[in-house]
Design a protein around this motif. Structure first.
Motif, PDB file in Angstrom:
ATOM      1  N   PRO A  99     -10.612  85.224 -57.104  1.00 32.09           N
ATOM      2  CA  PRO A  99     -11.049  86.608 -57.333  1.00 32.09           C
ATOM      3  C   PRO A  99     -10.243  87.627 -56.535  1.00 32.09           C
ATOM      4  O   PRO A  99     -10.067  88.763 -56.983  1.00 32.09           O
ATOM      5  N   THR A 100      -9.742  87.221 -55.380  1.00 30.38           N
ATOM      6  CA  THR A 100      -8.913  88.132 -54.584  1.00 30.38           C
ATOM      7  C   THR A 100      -7.611  88.443 -55.315  1.00 30.38           C
ATOM      8  O   THR A 100      -7.192  89.607 -55.410  1.00 30.38           O
ATOM      9  N   ILE A 101      -6.963  87.410 -55.836  1.00 27.64           N
ATOM     10  CA  ILE A 101      -5.709  87.608 -56.567  1.00 27.64           C
ATOM     11  C   ILE A 101      -5.943  88.402 -57.853  1.00 27.64           C
ATOM     12  O   ILE A 101      -5.191  89.336 -58.181  1.00 27.64           O
ATOM     13  N   VAL A 102      -6.985  88.049 -58.598  1.00 28.25           N
ATOM     14  CA  VAL A 102      -7.274  88.752 -59.852  1.00 28.25           C
ATOM     15  C   VAL A 102      -7.574  90.224 -59.577  1.00 28.25           C
ATOM     16  O   VAL A 102      -7.074  91.116 -60.279  1.00 28.25           O
ATOM     17  N   ALA A 103      -8.375  90.484 -58.549  1.00 31.95           N
ATOM     18  CA  ALA A 103      -8.709  91.871 -58.207  1.00 31.95           C
ATOM     19  C   ALA A 103      -7.456  92.654 -57.824  1.00 31.95           C
ATOM     20  O   ALA A 103      -7.296  93.824 -58.191  1.00 31.95           O
ATOM     21  N   LYS A 104      -6.543  92.003 -57.096  1.00 29.00           N
ATOM     22  CA  LYS A 104      -5.299  92.669 -56.705  1.00 29.00           C
ATOM     23  C   LYS A 104      -4.459  92.990 -57.940  1.00 29.00           C
ATOM     24  O   LYS A 104      -3.918  94.105 -58.082  1.00 29.00           O
TER      25      LYS A 104
END
Length: 448
Positions: free
Chosen positions: A418-423
């Motif tokens: 989710p961190t990568i997708v949000a970025k």
């Protein structure tokens, strides 16, 4: 906004020190019980049994909250993500990155199995090979997705040594996930009529989380029992017999956690050190509890509070990942274990078999369902390849020791995606992410 990091080390907080101290105490007590003799009738039996009961009660408390937690968390996550304009895009991006990281992890596992050949360096006796009591198959997995009742209850009957039959009830987590997804979507579709239910669900989720926080605060005590029991029951002898296998698994876990994940973060313009500072409370708890679902509230809290992922998205991605995102249990471990079993029994694996390992690991990871152990996923892989299920019995002796590392990697991956997708979607709060996160005490306080 996240709580500001304290001057104390973000990696070694007060809670972290308690857990580390508990591991040392558990190690000492486990070695003592092992030295005195942990079997019934021996001097160390009482101590070994106490450690076993303490650890079992802690895991049992976590398991008891799983059905209510999974249902309320997923229903709430459906409601939350519906508030986002690009909800469908976020869901597909999340699934895509789940698959990408799982693919990389399983390829590493296959490479280590082929290069290190752990099955040819095991000193464990073949007589120890026996089929586990529970196993997975594709038919069981697919039919298991279809709920047999609204509660996801499954009944099983066991025949004891004296011939007496006992019937028990257990919750099928996969069925609960399906029920939750359908219920959440239906509640949104009925519009105003579903608002009261969604408010009730949000209230129930808050209560379940509060109770779970109380259980999580018992982690140091549970750690003494879990760690001590593992040492008392298995000792260094059993670990030594399967040392090549355990080493291959932990090398693979280390490569995924310390090389693959930081590389993916860096490629997406994120500082890997900041990620680990922020996600450490969840990774630490996952290592001790050996349960992705039990760690779920902390994973969701650090994803939002420490890593800057929007609440609406974090509330979807964390529960979804806790039941389906298993780079440790469903990628590294079954790949190395399947190759170990093939080598141990002298079974040649063709190129097509390695493709099957990849397929099972990427597609079938939901079979692990976020609970302790990975027997279902391992036997699913073995049965798909036509390898003897008895091989799983060889590996169960050191499974708790391996499960600690596997779950820590699982949890890290559940926060990473989710961190990568949000970025990539431009919704990550970089100010919060770059702050480095807060220790677990602050995360617990913020989540409460």
């Amino acid at each position: 906004m996240a709580a500001a990091p304290t001057k104390t080390s973000r990696f070694i907080s007060g809670f972290g020190i308690q857990v580390l101290a508990a591991m040392v105490v558990g190690l000492g007590l486990g070695l003592l019980a092992r030295q005195l003799g942990p079997a019934e009738g021996q001097a160390g039996y009482g101590l070994a049994e106490t450690l076993h009961q303490v650890g079992s009660i802690f895991i049992q408390l976590l398991r008891a909250l799983v059905p209510a937690l999974v249902f309320t968390a997923i229903v709430a996550s459906i409601a939350n993500i519906a508030q986002l304009r690009n909800a469908a895009r976020l869901v597909w991006r999340t699934l895509f990155w789940f698959a990408v990281t799982a693919l990389i992890a399983v390829l590493i596992g296959i490479a280590l199995g082929v290069i290190l050949q752990p099955g040819l360096h095991a000193s464990v006796a073949a007589a120890a090979a026996k089929a586990p009591k529970t196993h997975g198959s594709w038919l069981d997995f697919l039919t298991g997705l279809v709920p047999v009742n609204i509660l996801g209850l499954t009944a099983s009957t066991k025949i004891g040594d004296g011939g007496a039959a006992t019937t028990g009830l257990s919750f099928n987590v996969l069925q609960i996930v399906v029920i939750s997804l359908v219920t959440g979507v239906a509640a949104l579709k009925v519009g105003e009529a579903g608002e009261a239910f969604l408010k009730f669900n949000a209230s129930a989720l808050a209560i379940v989380r509060k109770v779970l926080w109380w259980v999580i605060r018992l982690t140091p005590i549970g750690t003494i029992g879990l760690f001590g029991n593992a040492v008392a029951q298995y000792g260094w002898t059993t670990l030594g017999q399967l040392g090549a296998f355990a080493g291959a698994v932990y090398i693979g876990l280390a490569l995924v956690l310390l090389v693959v994940y930081p590389t993916l973060l860096a490629l997406n313009g994120l500082n890997p050190i900041r990620f680990f500072q922020g996600a450490w409370p969840a990774i630490q708890l996952g290592f001790v509890s050996r349960s992705s679902i039990g760690t779920l509230p902390v994973t969701e809290a650090v994803t939002e509070t420490n890593l800057g992922v929007p609440r609406a998205y974090a509330a979807f991605a964390a529960p979804f990942g806790a039941t389906t995102k298993m780079d440790g249990c469903a990628a590294i471990y079954p790949a190395v274990a399947a190759i170990f079993v093939a080598q141990f029994f002298g079974v040649h694996l063709a190129v097509s078999d390695y493709f099957l390992i990849v397929f099972v690991s990427v597609i079938g990871s939901a079979a692990t369902a976020g609970l302790t152990g990975a027997t279902v996923m391992l036997t699913l892989t073995l049965s798909t390849l036509g390898l003897p299920l008895e091989g799983a019995g060889l590996l169960l002796a050191i499974d708790p020791i391996l499960d600690m590392g596997r779950t820590a990697v699982n949890v890290a991956g559940q926060a990473l995606v989710p961190t990568i997708v949000a970025k990539r979607e431009g919704i990550l709060d970089l100010e919060v992410y770059n702050a480095g996160g807060a220790p677990i005490e602050a995360v617990l306080h913020a989540a409460e």
